[in-house]
Scaffold this motif. Structure first.
Motif, PDB file in Angstrom:
ATOM      1  N   ARG B  21       5.633 -11.096  -4.317  1.00 51.12           N
ATOM      2  CA  ARG B  21       5.072 -12.208  -5.082  1.00 51.12           C
ATOM      3  C   ARG B  21       4.537 -11.723  -6.414  1.00 51.12           C
ATOM      4  N   ARG B  22       3.892 -10.560  -6.396  1.00 52.17           N
ATOM      5  CA  ARG B  22       3.368 -10.029  -7.657  1.00 52.17           C
ATOM      6  C   ARG B  22       4.493  -9.717  -8.626  1.00 52.17           C
ATOM      7  N   ASP B  25       5.814 -12.793 -10.097  1.00 54.54           N
ATOM      8  CA  ASP B  25       4.824 -13.276 -11.050  1.00 54.54           C
ATOM      9  C   ASP B  25       4.945 -12.544 -12.381  1.00 54.54           C
ATOM     10  N   MET B  28       8.198 -13.524 -14.233  1.00 59.14           N
ATOM     11  CA  MET B  28       8.177 -14.832 -14.870  1.00 59.14           C
ATOM     12  C   MET B  28       7.273 -14.836 -16.089  1.00 59.14           C
ATOM     13  N   ARG B  29       6.139 -14.114 -16.002  1.00 58.38           N
ATOM     14  CA  ARG B  29       5.256 -14.063 -17.172  1.00 58.38           C
ATOM     15  C   ARG B  29       5.926 -13.324 -18.318  1.00 58.38           C
ATOM     16  N   ILE B  31       9.119 -13.261 -18.851  1.00 61.46           N
ATOM     17  CA  ILE B  31      10.136 -14.160 -19.416  1.00 61.46           C
ATOM     18  C   ILE B  31       9.500 -15.149 -20.378  1.00 61.46           C
ATOM     19  N   ALA B  32       8.354 -15.732 -19.979  1.00 60.65           N
ATOM     20  CA  ALA B  32       7.690 -16.702 -20.850  1.00 60.65           C
ATOM     21  C   ALA B  32       7.276 -16.044 -22.167  1.00 60.65           C
ATOM     22  N   THR B  33       6.735 -14.828 -22.065  1.00 62.49           N
ATOM     23  CA  THR B  33       6.337 -14.121 -23.280  1.00 62.49           C
ATOM     24  C   THR B  33       7.553 -13.842 -24.150  1.00 62.49           C
ATOM     25  N   ALA B  35      10.255 -15.522 -24.321  1.00 63.83           N
ATOM     26  CA  ALA B  35      10.717 -16.757 -24.953  1.00 63.83           C
ATOM     27  C   ALA B  35       9.950 -17.028 -26.234  1.00 63.83           C
ATOM     28  N   ALA B  36       8.627 -16.829 -26.171  1.00 62.81           N
ATOM     29  CA  ALA B  36       7.818 -17.042 -27.375  1.00 62.81           C
ATOM     30  C   ALA B  36       8.225 -16.056 -28.466  1.00 62.81           C
ATOM     31  N   VAL B  38      11.173 -14.746 -28.863  1.00 64.09           N
ATOM     32  CA  VAL B  38      12.464 -15.175 -29.401  1.00 64.09           C
ATOM     33  C   VAL B  38      12.274 -16.250 -30.471  1.00 64.09           C
TER      34      VAL B  38
END
Lengths: 329, 298
Positions: B21-22, B25, B28-29, B31-33, B35-36, B38
């Motif tokens: 799970r970690r 986590d 995904m974090r 990936i979000a970073t 994206a920003a 990019v």
């Protein structure tokens, strides 16, 4: 005695000015507001009026026929026969590509800006992402033609063709880098800031107790995001996607610059194509016949109808959930 | 208040262990970073390419000379396009600003919810309408059977600007404290004097910033000028009502589609001028808006 008329005269004149001024301001304000409504009605009327000759000639078949033959000389087969099939296809495909890229990316940016970014970093990156929306499409188009298209042709398209060539949409790479795929990618750049800023605002509006509650139950940050934040804002994200779609459908300039003005339907995304909006940009100023101009107005009517449906859908979703939940703006 | 969490459904899949799970986590974090990163990278890349390709073009001559008449020839400037764009946008602003402000006044000061709804809807629809559709409409209204004019382009840009101006003005008028209006009424001052003398001046800074943003948006709109003001000579002219005016967006558009390197060079130069104007406008407007909000919500 002489002071009396002056003392009563002044307030009367003042009161008259007050009454007239109130009426005048209210009248002007109502007039201006009605102008907005009238302009919408006038746009719809004028476009349908301009397209009427084409609508009566081609009827609804215009929507799927793909001949576009603006020949002015008589005797040519299919002269002045028009259909928007390829154009609608091009509009739908480029918009779909842009959404496929921009929605996941935009939502991820929204997650980062609202939930992960340290305060000061978010305060810098948020406005920068919004600034992306301020870049005029003609400049993104110029950038796409001169910088992006060569990269597409030499690297990205061959790589996609090499890896996924068995799927027909990733066919033979284009000779110029211009085509449906490149246009879709640049459209994604325009849609991205819309999705990102709406989803950031949505995620910020999720009540803190829900997020903290999930974390307190032992969920990791991502589990909290997936289970609480994304789950509770799903309708809002749908509205954001629709607003992004509205932007992509109507973009004329960058698509004209990048799609290569093709006229053939193709499964291969790396070939040239054309969309409703870009056909309008290319041909409205120099139609060869009145029939062609009417056909172009017909295209504008189709585009307008698509946009009205899409925008009203977004409004409905937002209104509906404003009433039910209060989570959305 | 609906509960988005279904208590019967566990947050994690059965059998998920903590380490996995970690890891999910963290992934995904990341990936979000990414994206920003990019998005910011795209912005930086576009601005840097425009700046580096345009800077070599930029000179006093580029800004003060008219383009050369010869196709694809090097030299010449974009003076006529700068003047033409300024005229088109100025006339558009002169038409759109009063209408936008009056709509905002109606919506915040006069209207009842029932009358406000259709007008809000009209503004939203107008805002979502593609500029090419507005351009085709104005083409049918003013140009078809006549000729292109700068005014036709201004008219189309005004339609694009009205919803933007109405929205920002409305936001600013709402920030004016109700006590100011009440105090004014209590002094026996009637409605229109209160609005013109008290409410509008308090919101003036915000209205100005909204105008700057709308002007920056209009200056880069290409579809209207492509259809309504694109057949013009090389000379500088300010005859908005008589002829089509040269302008920056169309210059970039036509030069970008050309096959001559000299035209590409001019496109980059013009793009740099346009993007600099838009970025400066946006950044100042943002700074002013933040300041205005702080002052008024105090």
């Amino acid at each position: 005695m002489s002071a009396m008329p002056a003392a009563t005269g002044l307030p009367t004149r003042r009161r008259l000015g007050d009454r007239l001024g109130d009426r005048l301001l209210l009248g002007l304000a109502i007039l201006a507001s009605l102008t907005a409504v009238v302009v919408i009605a006038l746009i719809i009327y004028k476009l349908i009026d301009g397209a009427s000759a084409s609508i009566s000639t081609f009827g609804l078949g215009f929507l799927w026929h793909s001949t576009w033959n603006p020949a002015s000389s008589a005797g040519v087969a299919d002269a002045n026969v028009f259909g928007a099939g390829t154009l609608i296809f091009g509009t739908v495909v480029t918009s779909a590509i842009s959404l496929l890229i921009a929605v996941p990316l935009g939502v991820a940016i929204g997650v980062y800006l609202s939930l992960l970014a340290p305060g000061r970093v978010g305060a810098v990156i948020g406005p920068l992402v919004e600034l992306l929306a301020a870049i005029p499409s003609v400049i993104l188009g110029l950038w796409g033609i001169i910088i992006l298209a060569p990269v597409m042709r030499s690297t990205i398209e061959p790589a996609l063709h090499g890896a996924f060539g068995f799927i027909p949409i990733f066919g033979t790479p284009s000779a110029t880098g211009l085509g449906v795929f490149t246009a879709g990618v640049v459209l994604a750049i325009m849609v991205l800031p819309i999705i990102a800023s709406i989803s950031r605002d949505l995620f910020l509006s999720v009540p803190r107790e829900l997020k903290d509650g999930a974390l307190a139950l032992g969920a990791t940050r991502w589990e909290m995001i997936r289970g609480v934040v994304l789950d509770s804002t799903r309708p809002g994200l749908a509205a954001a996607t629709i607003l992004g779609l509205s932007r992509a459908l109507g973009e004329a300039i960058a698509v004209t610059q990048l799609m290569g003005a093709g006229s053939v339907l193709s499964k291969n995304l790396f070939t040239t194509g054309d969309s409703l909006a870009s056909r309008l940009a290319e041909q409205v100023t120099n139609p060869q016949s009145s029939q062609q101009l009417a056909a172009l107005f017909y295209c504008a009517v189709i585009l307008l109808a698509m946009e009205l449906v899409v925008n009203l859908a977004a409004q409905l979703i937002v209104r509906h959930f404003e009433r039910n939940q209060g989570v959305l703006r | 208040m609906s509960v988005p969490l279904d208590p019967a459904r566990p947050l994690t899949a059965a059998g998920g262990n903590l380490r996995r799970r970690r890891r999910v986590d963290q992934m995904m974090r990341a990936i979000a970073t990414a994206a920003a990163v990019v998005a910011v990278a795209i912005l930086v890349i576009v601005i840097v390419t425009v700046a580096s390709n345009g800077a070599s073009q930029l000179s006093i001559g580029f800004l003060t000379k008219d383009p050369t008449a010869e196709l694809g020839a090097a030299g010449g400037g974009i003076a006529s396009a700068i003047v033409g764009s300024a005229m088109i946008v100025a006339v558009a602003t002169a038409m759109a600003l009063p209408i936008g402000v009056l709509i905002a006044i109606y919506l915040t000061e006069f209207s009842k919810p029932r009358t406000a709804r259709p007008i809000r809807l009209a503004l939203d629809l107008l805002n979502g309408m593609p500029s090419i559709v507005i351009a085709v409409f104005v083409y049918g209204l003013l140009v078809e059977g006549h000729q292109q004019t700068g005014f036709a382009a201004s008219f189309a840009l005004a339609i694009i600007m009205v919803p933007l101006l109405a929205r920002t003005t409305q936001e600013m008028l709402r920030l004016v404290p109700q006590e100011l209006r009440d105090a004014s009424h209590a002094l026996g001052i009637n409605r229109w004097r209160t609005i013109v003398g008290i409410v509008l001046p308090s919101a003036l800074g915000g209205i100005l910033t909204g105008t700057v943003l709308a002007v920056a948006r209009a200056a880069g709109e290409t579809a209207p000028v492509l259809l309504l003001s694109s057949i013009f000579g090389v000379g500088t002219t300010i005859n908005v009502f008589g002829t089509a005016l040269p302008n920056i967006p169309y210059t970039i558009f036509s030069d970008s589609e050309s096959s001559f390197p000299a035209d590409h060079a001019r496109a980059w130069g013009a793009a740099l001028v346009l993007i600099a104007f838009i970025l400066v406008g946006n950044l100042t407007a943002r700074a002013m808006l933040a300041r205005q909000r702080r002052i008024m919500s105090r």
